[in-house]
Design a protein around this motif. Sequence first.
Motif, PDB file in Angstrom:
ATOM      1  N   GLY A  13     -41.382   5.512 -33.223  1.00  0.00           N
ATOM      2  CA  GLY A  13     -40.537   5.906 -32.110  1.00  0.00           C
ATOM      3  C   GLY A  13     -39.089   5.520 -32.290  1.00  0.00           C
ATOM      4  O   GLY A  13     -38.749   4.691 -33.126  1.00  0.00           O
ATOM      5  N   THR A  17     -33.820   5.492 -27.571  1.00  0.00           N
ATOM      6  CA  THR A  17     -34.109   6.487 -26.535  1.00  0.00           C
ATOM      7  C   THR A  17     -35.497   6.317 -25.937  1.00  0.00           C
ATOM      8  O   THR A  17     -35.823   6.992 -24.959  1.00  0.00           O
ATOM      9  CB  THR A  17     -34.018   7.912 -27.100  1.00  0.00           C
ATOM     10  N   GLU A  19     -38.175   7.311 -27.208  1.00  0.00           N
ATOM     11  CA  GLU A  19     -38.918   8.545 -27.482  1.00  0.00           C
ATOM     12  C   GLU A  19     -40.015   8.279 -28.517  1.00  0.00           C
ATOM     13  O   GLU A  19     -39.771   7.650 -29.547  1.00  0.00           O
ATOM     14  CB  GLU A  19     -37.959   9.606 -28.022  1.00  0.00           C
ATOM     15  N   THR A  20     -41.219   8.758 -28.230  1.00  0.00           N
ATOM     16  CA  THR A  20     -42.310   8.672 -29.189  1.00  0.00           C
ATOM     17  C   THR A  20     -42.178   9.829 -30.164  1.00  0.00           C
ATOM     18  O   THR A  20     -42.192  10.990 -29.768  1.00  0.00           O
ATOM     19  CB  THR A  20     -43.678   8.745 -28.479  1.00  0.00           C
TER      20      THR A  20
END
Length: 85
Positions: A13, A17, A19-20
């Motif tokens: 990730g 951010t 995010e994955t």
Amino acid sequence: MEKEEILVRVVKGDWRTNETLFLSEPVTVARALEMEKEMVPLLPPRGSGDSVLVKFVEDRGPDYDYMSCGGWMIFTHREIFLSVS
């Protein structure tokens, strides 16, 4: 009595951010360590400013927020080795 093997998920990730970028299916710890080694060449080079991290965490189902839990483990960047002549 046979001991049940713990399954984990490998998570890649963006730390900034949250995010994955990649979430594996449940795998054994041995397979998770292999997967992390396979990901090293795909990580950004050190000094690039990118913050991609890889960890493995105990499987808690497909809907669990793996990015929010601790456990960032091993790789953040790949090293670039320069040869000196």
